[in-house]
Design a protein around this motif. Structure first.
Motif, PDB file in Angstrom:
ATOM      1  N   TRP A   4       7.244   1.394   5.520  1.00  0.00           N
ATOM      2  CA  TRP A   4       6.081   0.493   5.479  1.00  0.00           C
ATOM      3  C   TRP A   4       4.975   1.005   6.408  1.00  0.00           C
ATOM      4  O   TRP A   4       3.802   1.012   6.040  1.00  0.00           O
ATOM      5  N   LEU A  37       1.514   2.076   4.682  1.00  0.00           N
ATOM      6  CA  LEU A  37       0.320   1.309   5.049  1.00  0.00           C
ATOM      7  C   LEU A  37      -0.745   2.236   5.624  1.00  0.00           C
ATOM      8  O   LEU A  37      -1.914   2.192   5.221  1.00  0.00           O
ATOM      9  N   ALA A  38      -0.338   3.089   6.572  1.00  0.00           N
ATOM     10  CA  ALA A  38      -1.291   3.990   7.221  1.00  0.00           C
ATOM     11  C   ALA A  38      -1.912   4.951   6.208  1.00  0.00           C
ATOM     12  O   ALA A  38      -3.104   5.270   6.266  1.00  0.00           O
ATOM     13  N   ARG A  61      -2.911   4.660   3.310  1.00  0.00           N
ATOM     14  CA  ARG A  61      -4.034   4.149   2.532  1.00  0.00           C
ATOM     15  C   ARG A  61      -5.373   4.511   3.180  1.00  0.00           C
ATOM     16  O   ARG A  61      -6.377   4.701   2.496  1.00  0.00           O
ATOM     17  N   ALA A  62      -5.376   4.596   4.514  1.00  0.00           N
ATOM     18  CA  ALA A  62      -6.623   4.902   5.226  1.00  0.00           C
ATOM     19  C   ALA A  62      -6.699   6.361   5.653  1.00  0.00           C
ATOM     20  O   ALA A  62      -7.656   6.772   6.289  1.00  0.00           O
ATOM     21  N   PRO A  71      -4.120  -3.367  -3.328  1.00  0.00           N
ATOM     22  CA  PRO A  71      -4.087  -4.675  -2.658  1.00  0.00           C
ATOM     23  C   PRO A  71      -4.795  -5.718  -3.530  1.00  0.00           C
ATOM     24  O   PRO A  71      -5.883  -5.459  -4.026  1.00  0.00           O
ATOM     25  N   HIS A  72      -4.166  -6.853  -3.731  1.00  0.00           N
ATOM     26  CA  HIS A  72      -4.813  -7.932  -4.480  1.00  0.00           C
ATOM     27  C   HIS A  72      -4.171  -9.266  -4.124  1.00  0.00           C
ATOM     28  O   HIS A  72      -3.031  -9.322  -3.660  1.00  0.00           O
ATOM     29  N   LEU A  73      -4.909 -10.332  -4.354  1.00  0.00           N
ATOM     30  CA  LEU A  73      -4.354 -11.664  -4.129  1.00  0.00           C
ATOM     31  C   LEU A  73      -3.427 -12.015  -5.286  1.00  0.00           C
ATOM     32  O   LEU A  73      -3.745 -11.708  -6.435  1.00  0.00           O
ATOM     33  N   PRO A  74      -2.271 -12.643  -5.011  1.00  0.00           N
ATOM     34  CA  PRO A  74      -1.347 -13.004  -6.096  1.00  0.00           C
ATOM     35  C   PRO A  74      -2.085 -13.894  -7.099  1.00  0.00           C
ATOM     36  O   PRO A  74      -2.712 -14.872  -6.711  1.00  0.00           O
ATOM     37  N   PHE A 117      -0.218 -13.034 -13.919  1.00  0.00           N
ATOM     38  CA  PHE A 117       1.077 -12.433 -14.238  1.00  0.00           C
ATOM     39  C   PHE A 117       1.245 -12.337 -15.745  1.00  0.00           C
ATOM     40  O   PHE A 117       0.832 -13.234 -16.476  1.00  0.00           O
ATOM     41  N   LEU A 121       5.379 -10.854  -3.672  1.00  0.00           N
ATOM     42  CA  LEU A 121       4.101 -11.576  -3.618  1.00  0.00           C
ATOM     43  C   LEU A 121       3.529 -11.604  -2.214  1.00  0.00           C
ATOM     44  O   LEU A 121       2.315 -11.564  -2.031  1.00  0.00           O
ATOM     45  N   TRP A 122       4.414 -11.694  -1.230  1.00  0.00           N
ATOM     46  CA  TRP A 122       3.973 -11.719   0.162  1.00  0.00           C
ATOM     47  C   TRP A 122       3.223 -10.437   0.516  1.00  0.00           C
ATOM     48  O   TRP A 122       2.265 -10.443   1.296  1.00  0.00           O
ATOM     49  N   PRO A 162      -1.231  -8.740  -0.976  1.00  0.00           N
ATOM     50  CA  PRO A 162      -2.570  -8.562  -0.373  1.00  0.00           C
ATOM     51  C   PRO A 162      -2.735  -7.258   0.397  1.00  0.00           C
ATOM     52  O   PRO A 162      -3.856  -6.834   0.645  1.00  0.00           O
ATOM     53  N   ILE A 163      -1.631  -6.619   0.821  1.00  0.00           N
ATOM     54  CA  ILE A 163      -1.787  -5.334   1.491  1.00  0.00           C
ATOM     55  C   ILE A 163      -1.262  -4.192   0.623  1.00  0.00           C
ATOM     56  O   ILE A 163      -1.227  -3.045   1.056  1.00  0.00           O
TER      57      ILE A 163
END
Lengths: 336, 336, 336
Positions: free
Chosen positions: C143, C147-148, C150-151, C163-166, C169, C286-287, C290-291
């Motif tokens: 993780w 995560l790193a 991506r930048a 990354p997106h808001l749930p 579907f 789902l949690w 967003p990332i």
């Protein structure tokens, strides 16, 4: 009242305990170090036109130190500056990200005091793992108040980053030699959230006054993280503001000059920690973007725990390893 | 079968254990308290046209209580109502946020049962820190099922908040005296996710029947959080629906009337806890907005841990402090 | 050098320790199992045109195994394959989600090595709770690096989910019998992030070679999670790619064939675990949306901890329950 402020050490005074509290942010039980740090904060705050950050630092360390007395905690901790180091960071952080209103200052007082028993709470849970909570009481307490502030009309969070999904990054950054020196020094200054290279120099001097190895490792930590971030192509703004430096600086001092005696083994271990910390920093930044929170010193805490929890021994360090408290580890060459 | 339901206490019955389970949500080992709470839930559910919430509460406490018997757990816990208090909250929460389909009810049964061994799991990990898991088994289990429900066609999550980045807040709120009384009472009712001031009164009576101090502290908790939220300018909708009250009510009962004997020291400590809880509530709300989850009672658990983990002693409470179980602390004036 | 690679068991070799490391991903201390697993990975990687995944797996298990020697860790762990199982998963995951650049490979080496001391760190904290960190060192380390990435300009994360808001579907999915068999087998293959039904067969054979019960429970785990996901109406894409299977497979092997002796009680317990794991999987997915992070094997770790931490005893298993290490539990019918 005089009895109230009595310390376990006859040389320790209330002001001395506050200054040592500032010094302990970088693991130094030394009032002169704390004084240099405060000068660095004051200069950086003045220079950037945000003098409230300096007042916040003073109020934070004052409130948290006095909270230790009021709660009747172990005086040896207080005399070592272990009550105040979270509070001074709370002051810097809250005044960096929030508008200066009366309610913000009330919240700052509450949050600074809170760190004192959050520290006890976390240390009680971590004692059996033989590690310490470091600046995590500052991180958790400040996260709570910064997050809440976004919805609180009375303490506007105008300088907090906007919540957004991780997406666009700007990788442009100047790599001129003089710029690199500035980034490197800012990396050290950002330990107290200060964006000023002069402050970085003052912090290095403050460290050297107490423990030359701490200064050396702080310098190495910021430099290695800077080189790593450039090599892997990190976002330019993060590099140029020193935002890769501060957690690596703390990790370097912790692993290189505090919890292990200097040896080749511990030096390699500390370097590994600094490199890993660079990735942890970026991961924490991105993880918090959807709620618009700064990482604060969480990457330092996480990385240093990862490197202390295996309970490895290095060099002469042959006895039972217990990292749960550090004032037994802290080298002090001078005493306030 | 009669042997199966045999309790360690000859006066304890299965229905009594269920009722005490409802009472233990607010730390009361008292069946009459549980009965008043159930009446409050039933009234609030009926009044708002969501009667399934009351059925959910009954099914939740029934399933979790019977799970304790099936797993052969310590009967003293069961007779004290410690098997059921997480389950009754699961029932209220799942029926508040999800549509009532057959699959939702199956999930509710599974989730209520799950809380019983999640409680054992968390208590086993927290025992060495001398604290208890409180309602955190309810929080974690319900979060899992609510999060999953969003992507599950068979249990539609139509009443869950929409995932969004923290941004726009509406600070308008009526501060007419009668409205304030309504917000204050709703703050108490929201412990069981009920949005009704009449329910708040029934809950206060239920508490007073068991322990007058618990009722007093519940009233104080909701009032102080309400005043704090208004003072700091919290969003109007959260204030008017009592959403600042419920975690503060639980924190107040825990710190003011359960884990410490009433004294000036513990009273100040409990008040501090209630104020901090107001910020923790808002922080948790915003932290969960990007995934559209409600905070449930997480802010209460977090705040109360922060205030118990330092293991402070107050008043006559001079002996070794261990907060890992509360049925030894619980004052019972009547017994079902 | 020969002394450096000396193992505590005269039959154990460096290559054997690597192969047992691959086998231990599914709790099998068996080099032949590891060999079948590697063949499955190689086939899946070749078939989908992402051969780097296979190379990543080899580099990951090599680096992490050699890190165990370099750190001078307990040889019995190394001979049991406990140094390498996190590393092989790091290799699969990083090469699945990241572009193959020189810097990505350097990061992969660092991350694989990191898992070895993160495992020690986590095991040290979990020992007092009598559970093991399982594959959580792989999860946390990966993780951090994903995560790193991506930048990080130098290690592009082109295959990571956005990354997106749930929200939206797609529930359409084919339920033709042959398709169901493919989903079921892919659920087993996804333990190593492989999207291929043939790989699922190779993994089942590999398990059967070591422990027939492990193969049976892997088959049950994937099947039950598949049926549960279809019944509750989970998103079609997750079902058809086997993304409900892998954590349930691991949970089933852990609870059904590793930590408890086969009995009716433990069988029901393992089934419950598999069903709960289906919800935990979706909740974790789902949690993290967003990332934009994949759940990896976190749902397996969380679920299995929930089911082991209550320290229940089943069947003949009457002695003191301690789940903190599993090579004493692992049945081995053959030895490499």
């Amino acid at each position: 009242m005089s009895n109230f402020f009595k310390t376990s050490d006859s040389n320790a005074t209330f002001v001395g305990n506050m200054l040592r509290g500032v010094g302990q942010v970088m693991f130094q039980k030394n009032g002169w170090t704390g004084l240099f740090f405060l000068c660095g904060i004051a200069w950086g705050a003045y220079d950037s036109g945000t003098i409230d950050v300096a007042w916040g630092a003073l109020v934070g360390v004052f409130v948290s130190t006095i909270t230790g007395y009021l709660l009747g905690l172990d005086r040896e901790d207080g005399d070592s500056g272990l009550w105040g180091f979270n509070g001074v960071l709370v002051g810097c952080a809250m005044m960096t990200f929030l508008d200066s209103t009366l309610l913000t200052w009330i919240a700052l007082v509450l949050c600074s005091a809170l760190t004192v028993w959050v520290r006890l709470a976390l240390n009680n849970t971590m004692k059996s793992w033989k590690v310490n909570s470091f600046t995590f009481p500052f991180v958790t307490s400040t996260w709570i108040f910064l997050l809440a502030s976004r919805a609180l009309h009375g303490m506007p969070a105008d300088s907090l980053p906007s919540p957004h999904l991780p997406g666009y990054f700007d990788w442009t950054v100047s790599l001129a030699p003089l710029d690199l020196v500035v980034y490197w020094l800012k990396g050290i200054a950002q330990v107290f959230l200060i964006d000023s290279w002069e402050t970085g120099i003052l912090f290095l001097i403050g460290l050297a006054v107490s423990n030359i190895w701490a200064a050396v490792w702080a310098a190495i930590g910021s430099a290695v993280a800077l080189v790593g971030a450039i090599l892997f192509g990190a976002p330019g703004e993060l590099i140029s503001e020193g935002l890769f430096g501060f957690s690596s600086v703390l990790t370097a001092i912790a692993l290189g000059a505090t919890f292990y005696r200097p040896s080749w083994g511990s030096a390699i271990w500390a370097l590994l920690g600094v490199i890993v910390c660079m990735f942890v920093q970026l991961a924490t930044d991105l993880w918090l973007e959807p709620i618009g929170l700064p990482a604060l010193t969480a990457p330092f805490c996480l990385t240093t725990w990862i490197f202390l929890l295996p309970l490895f021994k290095f060099g002469e360090h042959k006895h039972q390893v217990d990292h749960s408290d550090w004032h037994k580890h802290t080298a002090t060459t001078k005493k306030e």
